[in-house]
Design a protein around this motif. Structure first.
Motif, mmCIF file in Angstrom:
data_model
loop_
_atom_site.group_PDB
_atom_site.id
_atom_site.type_symbol
_atom_site.label_atom_id
_atom_site.label_comp_id
_atom_site.label_asym_id
_atom_site.label_seq_id
_atom_site.Cartn_x
_atom_site.Cartn_y
_atom_site.Cartn_z
ATOM 1 N N LEU A 159 1.104 -1.191 -0.174
ATOM 2 C CA LEU A 159 -0.204 0.318 0.346
ATOM 3 C C LEU A 159 1.530 0.681 -0.544
ATOM 4 C CD1 LEU A 159 -2.414 1.446 0.081
ATOM 5 C CD2 LEU A 159 -2.891 1.225 2.371
ATOM 6 N N VAL B 253 2.246 1.862 -3.576
ATOM 7 C CA VAL B 253 0.809 2.869 -4.358
ATOM 8 C C VAL B 253 0.956 3.791 -3.683
ATOM 9 C CG1 VAL B 253 -1.209 2.683 -5.079
ATOM 10 C CG2 VAL B 253 -0.345 0.078 -4.500
ATOM 11 N N LEU B 254 0.801 4.011 -2.505
ATOM 12 C CA LEU B 254 0.687 5.365 -3.102
ATOM 13 C C LEU B 254 1.977 6.554 -2.937
ATOM 14 C CD1 LEU B 254 -1.025 5.329 1.448
ATOM 15 C CD2 LEU B 254 -2.224 5.974 -0.415
ATOM 16 N N GLN C 283 1.509 7.307 -6.689
ATOM 17 C CA GLN C 283 0.659 8.043 -6.643
ATOM 18 C C GLN C 283 0.418 9.453 -6.872
ATOM 19 O OE1 GLN C 283 -3.174 7.459 -4.396
ATOM 20 N NE2 GLN C 283 -4.070 9.389 -5.051
ATOM 21 N N SER D 31 -11.192 4.613 -7.350
ATOM 22 C CA SER D 31 -9.610 4.316 -6.230
ATOM 23 C C SER D 31 -9.387 3.683 -6.698
ATOM 24 C CB SER D 31 -10.274 3.075 -5.247
ATOM 25 O OG SER D 31 -9.334 2.671 -4.415
ATOM 26 N N ASN D 32 -7.803 4.675 -6.836
ATOM 27 C CA ASN D 32 -6.569 4.316 -7.190
ATOM 28 C C ASN D 32 -6.542 3.247 -6.629
ATOM 29 O OD1 ASN D 32 -4.020 5.678 -8.885
ATOM 30 N ND2 ASN D 32 -2.603 4.887 -6.721
ATOM 31 N N TYR D 33 -6.295 2.561 -5.789
ATOM 32 C CA TYR D 33 -5.945 1.606 -5.009
ATOM 33 C C TYR D 33 -6.700 -0.145 -5.788
ATOM 34 C CZ TYR D 33 -4.385 -2.535 -2.452
ATOM 35 O OH TYR D 33 -3.542 -3.533 -2.062
ATOM 36 N N ASN D 34 -7.704 0.694 -5.984
ATOM 37 C CA ASN D 34 -8.620 -0.546 -6.734
ATOM 38 C C ASN D 34 -8.281 -0.820 -8.072
ATOM 39 O OD1 ASN D 34 -10.284 -1.132 -4.308
ATOM 40 N ND2 ASN D 34 -11.493 -0.170 -5.284
ATOM 41 N N LYS E 214 -5.132 -0.549 -9.562
ATOM 42 C CA LYS E 214 -3.716 -1.201 -9.732
ATOM 43 C C LYS E 214 -4.474 -2.448 -9.481
ATOM 44 C CE LYS E 214 -0.695 2.318 -9.536
ATOM 45 N NZ LYS E 214 -0.005 2.307 -10.746
ATOM 46 N N ASN F 187 -7.385 -8.017 1.758
ATOM 47 C CA ASN F 187 -7.294 -7.647 0.552
ATOM 48 C C ASN F 187 -8.309 -6.990 0.213
ATOM 49 O OD1 ASN F 187 -4.893 -6.952 -1.443
ATOM 50 N ND2 ASN F 187 -4.834 -8.281 -2.208
ATOM 51 N N HIS G 286 -10.619 -4.307 2.680
ATOM 52 C CA HIS G 286 -9.275 -3.034 2.518
ATOM 53 C C HIS G 286 -9.034 -3.233 3.701
ATOM 54 C CE1 HIS G 286 -11.107 -1.682 -1.881
ATOM 55 N NE2 HIS G 286 -10.407 -2.482 -1.849
ATOM 56 N N ILE H 77 -6.426 -0.478 4.114
ATOM 57 C CA ILE H 77 -6.961 0.708 3.913
ATOM 58 C C ILE H 77 -7.198 1.545 4.827
ATOM 59 C CG2 ILE H 77 -7.406 2.321 1.900
ATOM 60 C CD1 ILE H 77 -6.998 0.302 0.214
#
Length: 327
Positions: A95, A98-99, A102, A232-235, A237, A303, A306, A309
């Motif tokens: 995570l 990913v952040l 971004q 959602s950016n995480y989703n 990815k 996952n 979440h 997150i």
């Protein structure tokens, strides 16, 4: 035999002292937590971040020094919990990546301090997973190789970057161009189920050499954006990862070549290539050993809920790592 009880945080457990690993002896049962136990674990952590910052007792971990190896602590009780924490920490590590990615793509200068802080936190998490090339938690012989694979794949951004290089080279070498007619026909083939999961992406119709990856991504994004909340950016990815895996596997099947053919070995190590191949096979792998299914299921539940997150958004994952666990 006497035991001395010491309150210790999760961070303290995994980070101190350096070089120590927690070894699950052969006589202990394999990883056996199923959906109920993982759900309870997630609920306990939900209680933690809604508990107004109070300490939370996660239970006891009983260890004993390995008389043959002073760098090993034999886990007598608590092996299910410490294994699950390792899986959660690997997800938190990913995570962070990913952040950071971004922020760097958005405004690297503006988020310079945030990126620095996240890099530091990610470094701490990395040491909770592996220290001095030794994993912090070593499972029994039956489970350990698969468990390490799960942890490696969870820290996967570099592997995804390599996959993109494979796609670029593959499309160039194989002269892949999207045929408009095929693109329109493919849109009609994609399943129109009301509810889907990320894994459904692995079962979309077979992709052949008449469509480029970016065009495929556009098609699938339009089809799945609301069902998987791809804003959602995480989703996004996760969606991108599954689509990459599907695309590369189908293309390799069509061309009859291995992934090495499309990589510049000058700067990619054999270990990286091995891990990328593991990533490509991981979601399709049929597991016969129950404990391996449980390990993979634990990763998927964390996952899908979440959990990592939520914990990050509510108070930052550091609070999880300083909550007490008795050893």
């Amino acid at each position: 035999m006497s035991f001395e009880a010491k309150p210790k945080s999760i961070m303290g457990l995994f980070r101190e002292p350096e070089g120590i690993s927690y070894n699950i002896p052969m006589y202990q049962r394999s990883y056996s937590w199923g959906e109920d136990e993982i759900s309870d674990f997630c609920e306990d952590l939900n209680d933690l971040y809604t508990g107004n910052g109070k300490d939370y007792f996660f239970g006891a971990l009983i260890t004993m020094e390995d008389k043959y190896n002073q760098n090993n602590q034999q886990v007598i009780d608590g092996q299910q919990r410490i294994t699950t924490f390792s899986i959660l920490i690997s997800q938190l590590y990913n995570l962070c990546e990913v952040l950071i990615d971004q922020m760097e793509k958005s405004d690297k200068l503006k988020y310079k301090q945030n990126i620095k802080e996240l890099r530091n936190k990610q470094g701490d998490l990395g040491q909770c997973i592996k220290n001095e090339n030794r994993y912090k938690v070593i499972l029994s012989k039956v489970d350990n190789e698969y468990f390490e694979k799960v942890l490696d794949i969870s820290t996967e951004k570099e592997l995804i970057d390599i996959c993109y290089e494979v796609v670029d080279k593959l499309e160039l070498v194989e002269c892949i161009e999207t045929g408009i007619e095929y693109k329109n026909a493919y849109i009609k083939k994609i399943h129109k189920k009301k509810k889907i999961t990320y894994k459904d992406i692995l079962n979309i119709p077979v992709i052949n050499n008449r469509i480029r990856f970016n065009d495929l991504k556009d098609i699938c994004y339009e089809q799945y954006k609301s069902k998987l909340d791809l804003k959602s950016n995480y989703n996004y990815k996760i969606f991108e990862k599954y689509l990459l895996i599907k695309y590369i596997r189908d293309m390799l099947s069509k061309t009859g070549k291995c992934i090495n053919y499309y990589l510049e070995k000058k700067y990619i190590t054999d270990e990286d290539i091995h891990k990328v191949n593991e990533l490509l096979d991981f979601e399709y792998e049929k597991l016969d050993i129950v404990s391996h299914k449980n390990i993979k299921n634990a990763k998927e539940i964390i996952n899908e809920t979440h959990l990592h997150i939520k914990l990050y958004k509510k108070m930052g994952f550091y609070y999880i790592l300083i909550s007490p666990l008795t050893t």
